[in-house]
Design a protein around this motif. Structure first.
Motif, PDB file in Angstrom:
ATOM      1  N   THR A   6      29.387  53.539  13.147  1.00  0.00           N
ATOM      2  CA  THR A   6      27.038  54.029  13.468  1.00  0.00           C
ATOM      3  C   THR A   6      26.345  53.471  12.402  1.00  0.00           C
ATOM      4  OG1 THR A   6      28.246  56.513  13.208  1.00  0.00           O
ATOM      5  CG2 THR A   6      28.288  55.158  15.272  1.00  0.00           C
ATOM      6  N   HIS A   7      27.326  53.744  10.887  1.00  0.00           N
ATOM      7  CA  HIS A   7      26.456  53.927   8.875  1.00  0.00           C
ATOM      8  C   HIS A   7      27.195  52.843   8.187  1.00  0.00           C
ATOM      9  CE1 HIS A   7      22.764  56.241   7.350  1.00  0.00           C
ATOM     10  NE2 HIS A   7      23.985  55.993   6.482  1.00  0.00           N
ATOM     11  N   ALA A   8      26.544  51.985   7.790  1.00  0.00           N
ATOM     12  CA  ALA A   8      27.158  51.398   6.834  1.00  0.00           C
ATOM     13  C   ALA A   8      26.347  50.544   6.139  1.00  0.00           C
ATOM     14  CB  ALA A   8      28.129  49.942   7.791  1.00  0.00           C
ATOM     15  N   HIS A   9      26.252  50.347   5.115  1.00  0.00           N
ATOM     16  CA  HIS A   9      25.489  49.576   3.855  1.00  0.00           C
ATOM     17  C   HIS A   9      26.241  48.363   3.564  1.00  0.00           C
ATOM     18  CE1 HIS A   9      22.668  52.959   4.462  1.00  0.00           C
ATOM     19  NE2 HIS A   9      23.844  53.481   4.227  1.00  0.00           N
ATOM     20  N   TYR A  10      26.275  46.577   4.674  1.00  0.00           N
ATOM     21  CA  TYR A  10      27.077  46.057   3.936  1.00  0.00           C
ATOM     22  C   TYR A  10      26.260  45.105   2.915  1.00  0.00           C
ATOM     23  CZ  TYR A  10      31.199  47.603   6.058  1.00  0.00           C
ATOM     24  OH  TYR A  10      33.150  47.918   6.821  1.00  0.00           O
ATOM     25  N   GLY A  92      16.125  53.705  10.214  1.00  0.00           N
ATOM     26  CA  GLY A  92      16.750  55.128   9.596  1.00  0.00           C
ATOM     27  C   GLY A  92      17.079  53.946   8.282  1.00  0.00           C
ATOM     28  N   GLU A  93      18.028  54.854   7.128  1.00  0.00           N
ATOM     29  CA  GLU A  93      17.877  56.204   7.459  1.00  0.00           C
ATOM     30  C   GLU A  93      16.842  57.117   6.884  1.00  0.00           C
ATOM     31  OE1 GLU A  93      20.724  57.560   4.564  1.00  0.00           O
ATOM     32  OE2 GLU A  93      21.907  55.785   4.576  1.00  0.00           O
ATOM     33  N   ILE A  94      16.586  57.968   7.501  1.00  0.00           N
ATOM     34  CA  ILE A  94      14.968  58.402   7.198  1.00  0.00           C
ATOM     35  C   ILE A  94      15.422  60.749   7.123  1.00  0.00           C
ATOM     36  CG2 ILE A  94      13.675  57.363   8.388  1.00  0.00           C
ATOM     37  CD1 ILE A  94      13.215  59.294  10.293  1.00  0.00           C
ATOM     38  N   ILE A 153      23.102  62.852  12.861  1.00  0.00           N
ATOM     39  CA  ILE A 153      22.185  63.602  11.527  1.00  0.00           C
ATOM     40  C   ILE A 153      23.801  63.630  10.991  1.00  0.00           C
ATOM     41  CG2 ILE A 153      22.619  65.911  10.590  1.00  0.00           C
ATOM     42  CD1 ILE A 153      20.098  65.575  12.754  1.00  0.00           C
ATOM     43  N   HIS A 154      23.216  62.406  10.047  1.00  0.00           N
ATOM     44  CA  HIS A 154      24.348  61.307   9.566  1.00  0.00           C
ATOM     45  C   HIS A 154      25.146  61.880   8.065  1.00  0.00           C
ATOM     46  CE1 HIS A 154      24.885  58.898   5.314  1.00  0.00           C
ATOM     47  NE2 HIS A 154      23.957  59.368   5.263  1.00  0.00           N
ATOM     48  N   CYS A 155      26.209  61.732   8.309  1.00  0.00           N
ATOM     49  CA  CYS A 155      26.972  63.449   6.753  1.00  0.00           C
ATOM     50  C   CYS A 155      26.672  64.317   6.786  1.00  0.00           C
ATOM     51  CB  CYS A 155      25.976  61.989   5.738  1.00  0.00           C
ATOM     52  SG  CYS A 155      27.865  62.459   3.948  1.00  0.00           S
ATOM     53  N   THR A 203      31.180  55.264   8.186  1.00  0.00           N
ATOM     54  CA  THR A 203      31.333  55.537   6.671  1.00  0.00           C
ATOM     55  C   THR A 203      30.999  55.431   5.733  1.00  0.00           C
ATOM     56  OG1 THR A 203      30.812  52.730   6.634  1.00  0.00           O
ATOM     57  CG2 THR A 203      33.449  53.011   7.067  1.00  0.00           C
ATOM     58  N   ASP A 204      29.307  55.180   5.848  1.00  0.00           N
ATOM     59  CA  ASP A 204      28.571  55.296   4.833  1.00  0.00           C
ATOM     60  C   ASP A 204      28.812  54.669   3.834  1.00  0.00           C
ATOM     61  OD1 ASP A 204      25.958  56.207   3.765  1.00  0.00           O
ATOM     62  OD2 ASP A 204      26.685  57.700   2.408  1.00  0.00           O
ATOM     63  N   CYS A 205      29.568  53.481   3.873  1.00  0.00           N
ATOM     64  CA  CYS A 205      30.386  52.286   2.932  1.00  0.00           C
ATOM     65  C   CYS A 205      29.499  51.563   2.067  1.00  0.00           C
ATOM     66  CB  CYS A 205      31.319  51.581   3.139  1.00  0.00           C
ATOM     67  SG  CYS A 205      30.344  50.071   5.250  1.00  0.00           S
TER      68      CYS A 205
HETATM   69 NI    NI Z   1      23.849  55.725   4.178  1.00  0.00          NI
END
Ligand code: NI
Length: 256
Positions: A6-10, A92-94, A153-155, A203-205
């Motif tokens: 649900t959350h990556a930065h590829y 997002g992300e905000i 609410i991420h991470c 992941t927030d990878c």
């Molecule tokens: Ni992130």
């Protein structure tokens, strides 16, 4: 059932050397869906390119609290335009990040509220980044009626009390590599406390790689370690964690 990141930065430069190869291999690792999250105007542009290129990648448009110094009315209008594109599934992300108090809190708060209002206008859920700013984040979300938007609410990094507040607003909690760390006692308590129906995997990878790969570049391929840890904490099979969190992610981002 496949895993939903649900959350990556590829778009991050950490993937410049092997991005295509890695993304094309995800299906073989049981990953069938990724949301690439914008953290600045440039990374939102990069996200648009990724979602055009890869059918299993969806996008979120937004500016991270520490990057809000770049925002102005024209750029908010641009974000609004982007938010209406096909396969942009969230704003997002905000949020607020007082760990790095750059720009000053007043500025972060202003643009957080503006981006929440934008989400309300385009009717998309929000991806919240909140670090060392629990009370201000909650206050602004309540004032802007974020409960009506929904989101994640991420991470998630706060305790059970805060988890209860966000769960009451209808938000999901994003759980990633941190839950596998030996010193993550507070997060493990939150995972034990929160219903599985309100958790999603992320992941927030390239950041926050889980054990046993802590410190290395992260990618969606590592998510089974996170699912396994949640399964241990909740004393249920890892398959169930994957199946339910994947279904949660589809609800969160309102897939048909
Ligand atoms: Ni992130």
């Amino acid at each position: 059932m496949k895993i939903f990141d649900t959350h990556a930065h590829y778009d991050d430069e950490a993937f410049d050397k092997d991005r295509d190869e890695l993304l094309c291999s995800l299906a073989d690792h049981g990953i069938d869906c990724v949301v690439n999250v914008g953290a600045s105007i440039q990374s939102t542009k990069n996200t648009l390119e990724l979602i055009r290129q890869y059918p299993f990648v969806y996008g979120a448009a937004g500016v991270h609290p520490n990057e809000t110094g770049e925002l102005n009315d024209t750029l908010i209008d641009w974000l609004k335009h982007v938010a209406r594109e096909d396969r942009i599934v969230a704003i997002g992300e905000i949020g607020l990040d007082y760990h790095w108090d750059e720009p000053e809190p007043k500025v972060q708060k202003y643009w957080f509220a503006r981006q929440l209002a934008l989400a309300s206008e385009v009717k998309l859920p929000v991806i919240i980044h909140s670090r060392d700013a629990a009370k201000d984040t909650l206050d602004i979300m309540k004032a802007e009626h974020a409960g009506e938007l929904g989101g994640v609410i991420h991470c998630f990094s706060y305790g059970k009390e805060m988890a209860r507040e966000y769960l009451q607003m209808g938000f999901y909690l994003g759980i990633g590599g941190v839950v596998t760390f030996g010193n993550a006692k507070k997060l493990k308590e939150v995972v034990e406390y929160a219903p599985l129906e309100k958790l999603v995997l992320e992941t927030d990878c390239p950041y926050l790689s889980p054990e046993p790969n802590r410190g290395k570049r992260n990618s969606s391929v590592n998510l089974p370690y996170v699912a396994e840890k949640i399964a241990q904490i909740k004393n249920i099979p890892a398959d169930e964690v994957i199946r339910v969190t994947s279904r949660n992610a589809r609800k969160l981002y309102r897939f048909q």
